[in-house]
Every structure is written in structure tokens, then in C-alpha cells.
Design a protein around this motif. Structure first.
Motif, PDB file in Angstrom:
ATOM      1  N   ARG A  68      -4.436  39.663  30.112  1.00 15.72           N
ATOM      2  CA  ARG A  68      -5.303  40.229  31.139  1.00 15.72           C
ATOM      3  C   ARG A  68      -6.614  40.677  30.495  1.00 15.72           C
ATOM      4  NH1 ARG A  68      -2.314  37.754  33.757  1.00 15.72           N
ATOM      5  NH2 ARG A  68      -1.033  38.389  35.527  1.00 15.72           N
ATOM      6  N   THR A  69      -7.717  40.435  31.190  1.00 15.48           N
ATOM      7  CA  THR A  69      -9.046  40.674  30.614  1.00 15.48           C
ATOM      8  C   THR A  69      -9.610  42.015  31.074  1.00 15.48           C
ATOM      9  OG1 THR A  69      -9.372  38.291  30.833  1.00 15.48           O
ATOM     10  CG2 THR A  69     -11.320  39.596  30.321  1.00 15.48           C
ATOM     11  N   TYR A  70     -10.082  42.799  30.143  1.00 18.59           N
ATOM     12  CA  TYR A  70     -10.685  44.108  30.447  1.00 18.59           C
ATOM     13  C   TYR A  70     -11.944  44.309  29.601  1.00 18.59           C
ATOM     14  CZ  TYR A  70      -7.060  45.295  33.675  1.00 18.59           C
ATOM     15  OH  TYR A  70      -6.274  45.289  34.787  1.00 18.59           O
ATOM     16  N   ALA A  93      -1.070  44.434  34.130  1.00 14.55           N
ATOM     17  CA  ALA A  93      -2.037  45.310  33.453  1.00 14.55           C
ATOM     18  C   ALA A  93      -2.220  46.627  34.203  1.00 14.55           C
ATOM     19  CB  ALA A  93      -3.378  44.590  33.315  1.00 14.55           C
ATOM     20  N   SER A  94      -2.448  46.534  35.518  1.00  7.54           N
ATOM     21  CA  SER A  94      -2.683  47.773  36.268  1.00  7.54           C
ATOM     22  C   SER A  94      -1.412  48.639  36.276  1.00  7.54           C
ATOM     23  CB  SER A  94      -3.170  47.468  37.682  1.00  7.54           C
ATOM     24  OG  SER A  94      -2.520  46.359  38.226  1.00  7.54           O
ATOM     25  N   GLN A  95      -0.235  47.994  36.324  1.00  7.68           N
ATOM     26  CA  GLN A  95       1.016  48.749  36.272  1.00  7.68           C
ATOM     27  C   GLN A  95       1.176  49.424  34.911  1.00  7.68           C
ATOM     28  OE1 GLN A  95       2.834  48.962  39.078  1.00  7.68           O
ATOM     29  NE2 GLN A  95       4.057  50.513  38.015  1.00  7.68           N
ATOM     30  N   SER A 124      -3.106  35.946  40.732  1.00  7.84           N
ATOM     31  CA  SER A 124      -2.993  36.636  39.445  1.00  7.84           C
ATOM     32  C   SER A 124      -4.155  36.148  38.571  1.00  7.84           C
ATOM     33  CB  SER A 124      -1.671  36.280  38.776  1.00  7.84           C
ATOM     34  OG  SER A 124      -1.718  34.916  38.401  1.00  7.84           O
ATOM     35  N   GLU A 125      -4.343  36.808  37.441  1.00 10.32           N
ATOM     36  CA  GLU A 125      -5.443  36.372  36.563  1.00 10.32           C
ATOM     37  C   GLU A 125      -5.249  34.927  36.102  1.00 10.32           C
ATOM     38  OE1 GLU A 125      -6.982  39.052  33.609  1.00 10.32           O
ATOM     39  OE2 GLU A 125      -7.656  37.392  32.358  1.00 10.32           O
ATOM     40  N   ASP A 126      -3.995  34.518  35.907  1.00 13.20           N
ATOM     41  CA  ASP A 126      -3.751  33.142  35.454  1.00 13.20           C
ATOM     42  C   ASP A 126      -4.204  32.145  36.516  1.00 13.20           C
ATOM     43  OD1 ASP A 126      -1.868  34.003  33.058  1.00 13.20           O
ATOM     44  OD2 ASP A 126      -1.307  35.131  34.852  1.00 13.20           O
TER      45      ASP A 126
HETATM   46  C1  LIG Z   1     -14.725  39.593  31.701  1.00 16.30           C
HETATM   47  C2  LIG Z   1     -13.816  40.457  32.575  1.00 16.30           C
HETATM   48  C3  LIG Z   1     -13.799  41.827  32.414  1.00 16.30           C
HETATM   49  C4  LIG Z   1     -12.985  42.625  33.229  1.00 16.30           C
HETATM   50  N1  LIG Z   1     -12.996  43.986  33.036  1.00 16.30           N
HETATM   51  C5  LIG Z   1     -12.215  44.781  33.822  1.00 16.30           C
HETATM   52  C6  LIG Z   1     -12.183  46.208  33.621  1.00 16.30           C
HETATM   53  O1  LIG Z   1     -12.799  46.750  32.698  1.00 16.30           O
HETATM   54  N2  LIG Z   1     -11.421  46.948  34.459  1.00 16.30           N
HETATM   55  C7  LIG Z   1     -10.667  46.373  35.468  1.00 16.30           C
HETATM   56  O2  LIG Z   1      -9.989  47.100  36.201  1.00 16.30           O
HETATM   57  N3  LIG Z   1     -10.666  45.030  35.654  1.00 16.30           N
HETATM   58  C8  LIG Z   1     -11.406  44.233  34.847  1.00 16.30           C
HETATM   59  N4  LIG Z   1     -11.384  42.874  35.027  1.00 16.30           N
HETATM   60  C9  LIG Z   1     -10.559  42.336  36.121  1.00 16.30           C
HETATM   61  C10 LIG Z   1      -9.074  42.228  35.749  1.00 16.30           C
HETATM   62  O3  LIG Z   1      -8.942  41.318  34.662  1.00 16.30           O
HETATM   63  C11 LIG Z   1      -8.302  41.688  36.980  1.00 16.30           C
HETATM   64  O4  LIG Z   1      -8.400  42.603  38.048  1.00 16.30           O
HETATM   65  C12 LIG Z   1      -6.855  41.374  36.655  1.00 16.30           C
HETATM   66  O5  LIG Z   1      -6.388  40.479  37.641  1.00 16.30           O
HETATM   67  C13 LIG Z   1      -5.959  42.610  36.647  1.00 16.30           C
HETATM   68  O6  LIG Z   1      -4.677  42.235  36.178  1.00 16.30           O
HETATM   69  P1  LIG Z   1      -3.321  42.793  36.819  1.00 16.30           P
HETATM   70  O7  LIG Z   1      -2.252  42.464  35.828  1.00 16.30           O
HETATM   71  O8  LIG Z   1      -3.490  44.213  37.247  1.00 16.30           O
HETATM   72  O9  LIG Z   1      -3.137  41.934  38.147  1.00 16.30           O
HETATM   73  P2  LIG Z   1      -2.776  40.341  38.294  1.00 16.30           P
HETATM   74  O10 LIG Z   1      -1.387  40.080  37.820  1.00 16.30           O
HETATM   75  O11 LIG Z   1      -3.863  39.527  37.657  1.00 16.30           O
HETATM   76  O12 LIG Z   1      -2.839  40.182  39.884  1.00 16.30           O
HETATM   77  C14 LIG Z   1      -1.840  40.756  40.731  1.00 16.30           C
HETATM   78  C15 LIG Z   1      -2.413  40.914  42.153  1.00 16.30           C
HETATM   79  O13 LIG Z   1      -3.407  41.942  42.113  1.00 16.30           O
HETATM   80  C16 LIG Z   1      -4.608  41.473  42.730  1.00 16.30           C
HETATM   81  N5  LIG Z   1      -5.742  42.127  42.045  1.00 16.30           N
HETATM   82  C17 LIG Z   1      -6.184  41.940  40.771  1.00 16.30           C
HETATM   83  N6  LIG Z   1      -7.240  42.722  40.520  1.00 16.30           N
HETATM   84  C18 LIG Z   1      -7.488  43.409  41.662  1.00 16.30           C
HETATM   85  C19 LIG Z   1      -8.458  44.376  42.039  1.00 16.30           C
HETATM   86  N7  LIG Z   1      -9.397  44.815  41.187  1.00 16.30           N
HETATM   87  N8  LIG Z   1      -8.415  44.874  43.312  1.00 16.30           N
HETATM   88  C20 LIG Z   1      -7.458  44.461  44.219  1.00 16.30           C
HETATM   89  N9  LIG Z   1      -6.509  43.535  43.904  1.00 16.30           N
HETATM   90  C21 LIG Z   1      -6.535  43.029  42.632  1.00 16.30           C
HETATM   91  C22 LIG Z   1      -4.592  39.959  42.501  1.00 16.30           C
HETATM   92  O14 LIG Z   1      -5.398  39.300  43.456  1.00 16.30           O
HETATM   93  C23 LIG Z   1      -3.093  39.644  42.665  1.00 16.30           C
HETATM   94  O15 LIG Z   1      -2.785  39.513  44.030  1.00 16.30           O
HETATM   95  C24 LIG Z   1     -12.165  42.042  34.218  1.00 16.30           C
HETATM   96  C25 LIG Z   1     -12.167  40.645  34.351  1.00 16.30           C
HETATM   97  C26 LIG Z   1     -12.976  39.859  33.549  1.00 16.30           C
HETATM   98  C27 LIG Z   1     -12.952  38.357  33.713  1.00 16.30           C
END
Ligand SMILES: Cc1cc2nc3c(=O)[nH]c(=O)nc-3n(C[C@H](O)[C@H](O)[C@H](O)COP(=O)(O)OP(=O)(O)OC[C@H]3O[C@@H](n4cnc5c(N)ncnc54)[C@H](O)[C@@H]3O)c2cc1C
Length: 247
Positions: A58-60, A83-85, A231-233
């Protein structure tokens, strides 16, 4: 050149910046090999999967970089992913593998004025970009947040106006940021534009800046940071296809 292996970092602290933004401070011995001055660079958090499967990445963004410590700000969203979890559950002393950092994407400083736009996922990068602008910079930062209580105090030049857009629901049409941006008084001279947000919203903004406003490539950075329902993938695949077909 081979990419360096992800390094193991330790959770030093957890904090709620605002109701939908959780800050995790990472540090420990792994920071010894982390290059200097990486605020706004992206990192890859690595989450192992069950069995032999490939780990999830996951990208942050690096929100702050102090000696031997980084802060990473996580949006707390409804449909949590790994990531958020993790950000909600992790405790000081936990360890995590972190790849990167990748290159910092900053505004082109050679411009008459600046326009920054994004949602809460881009707020860490936006904050760094704003703080790096010269004191006499002019322009706008238009930032979509989930709630009024998610507004943050940001360091910025006096003549860069902060425009907060409150939107509690993710916007499937991708219109919310664009609508607010089209209401801005477009300033004279060459703008530098930086925008990062949800996929559909990114596409709308990109079309507006490229086609309606003719912002040249040299002064335009537009990126999607996540995709609704993906998802990010899955988002990565959509992003690649979009890049292949984008004008
Ligand atoms: C270059 C780059 C930098 C980033 N920096 C940050 C950062 O600093 N902080 C940050 O919070 N994110 C950041 N992101 C975004 C983050 O990578 C995505 O939100 C990612 O999908 C979160 O992973 P996850 O495991 O929580 O959810 P995933 O497993 O990827 O997705 C699960 C579900 O959550 C939903 N979802 C994902 N993100 C969000 C959201 N923001 N709001 C509502 N629903 C969402 C998806 O659509 C999917 O349905 C960045 C992305 C990139 C490409």
C-alpha cells in the motif's frame, strides 16, 4: 539498478490528527538507511498475506521527516483495507516493512502562480508542497475533506488561499473538486498545477487543466491516489490502462 529491500521500521507513536486522519510515527534502526529529506516522497507499506501468497503493498506519503523518524498520515475510510485497518490497530513497538522512498513529486517552482488540489489522501503531500512554496507565492489550494473537523492548520504563503471543500460521502461522479476549481478566479500568467485525488476526480481535473486551461505538461502533475470500489492492486491496473489511453 536493483531496488533496495524494504526495511523494517518500528511504530513509535500513534495519534489522531483529526477524526478521519490517523498519524503513525515510524522509526528504529531501519531508519539508518533511509535517505535524508524525504517529506512528500511515497513509501510502500508491505502487509504479509496468509501462506505463500505475494504480500500486499500500500502506498503512503512521508508527511514529516525528522532525523530517524517519519510521520505517515492515514485516512480512516469506511471500507477499510489492510493499510487503513493496520493504522487503526497498530501500537507502539509493532514492526512493519517499508519499501521506498520513491521520488518526491513537487510543484514546478518556475511559475507565476500555483494551484494545488486534492482529497484527504493527498493532504500529506499537499501540506509539504504548500510549506515549500516561496513566501511571495500566489494561488490556491483546494482540498476536499470528509468533515469540517478534518480541516488542518497548514503552513503556507499569505497569498495562497486555502479553499476547503467539505464532502462526507466519496463522490462517484468525481465532480466535487472540479466544480469548486472552476469557480476560482483563474489568475494571469503561467500556473503550476499539482493535483492528486480519487481516480474519477483525477480524470475530470486532468481534462480541465489540459484541455480547458491548456496547462503544459511541464507545469502539470495530476495523479490518482485511489479508486472507489477498488483495492490498491485493482487501482494500479486501472491506472496503467488509463495512462496508456490518456491524451
Ligand atoms: C503516491 C501515493 C501516495 C499516497 N499517500 C497517501 C497518504 O499519505 N495517506 C493516505 O491515507 N492515502 C494515501 N494514498 C492512498 C492509499 O494508497 C489508498 O487509499 C489505499 O487504497 C489505501 O489502502 P487500504 O489498504 O486502506 O485499502 P484498499 O485495500 O486499497 O481498498 C479497500 C477499499 O477501500 C476503498 N478506499 C481506499 N482508499 C480510500 C479512501 N481514501 N477513501 C474511501 N475509500 C477508500 C477502496 O476503494 C476499496 O473499496 C496514496 C496513494 C498514492 C498512489
Amino acid at each position: 539498478m536493483a531496488r533496495p529491500e524494504p526495511r523494517e521500521l518500528t511504530v513509535l507513536k500513534t495519534d489522531d490528527v483529526t477524526p478521519h486522519m490517523r498519524r503513525i510515527t515510524l522509526g528504529g534502526e531501519g531508519m539508518a538507511s533511509f535517505p535524508a529529506d524525504q517529506a512528500s516522497a511515497y513509501i510502500k507499506l508491505v502487509f504479509p498475506t496468509e501462506g505463500e501468497g505475494r504480500p500486499l503493498m500500500r502506498t503512503y506519503t512521508v508527511r514529516h521527516h525528522r532525523e530517524f523518524e517519519i510521520d505517515v498520515d492515514f485516512v480512516v475510510h469506511d471500507t477499510a483495507g489492510p493499510a487503513s485497518q493496520w493504522a487503526l490497530e497498530t501500537q507502539p513497538g509493532d514492526r512493519i516493512l517499508v519499501g521506498g522512498p520513491g521520488p518526491r513529486k513537487l510543484l514546478n517552482p518556475d511559475a507565476d502562480w500555483f494551484l494545488i488540489a486534492g482529497d484527504m489522501t493527498a493532504l500529506p503531500a499537499i501540506s509539504v508542497n504548500l510549506a515549500l512554496l516561496p513566501g511571495d507565492a500566489r494561488g490556491y489550494a483546494v482540498i476536499e475533506v470528509l468533515d469540517r473537523s478534518d480541516i488542518q492548520a497548514l503552513v503556507k504563503p499569505d497569498n495562497v488561499e486555502l479553499v476547503w471543500v467539505i464532502n462526507p460521502e466519496p463522490d462517484p461522479s468525481g465532480q466535487v473538486l472540479l466544480e469548486r476549481i472552476t469557480q476560482l478566479d483563474w489568475l494571469a500568467g503561467q500556473p503550476a498545477v499539482w493535483a492528486a485525488t480519487e481516480f474519477q476526480s483525477m480524470r475530470k481535473l486532468r481534462a480541465y487543466f489540459k484541455q480547458d486551461r491548456q496547462v503544459p505538461k511541464t507545469h502539470l502533475y495530476v495523479s490518482s491516489y485511489w479508486k472507489m470500489g477498488n483495492s490498491e492492486d485493482q487501482h494500479k491496473v486501472a491506472k496503467r490502462q488509463d495512462a496508456d489511453t490518456a491524451e
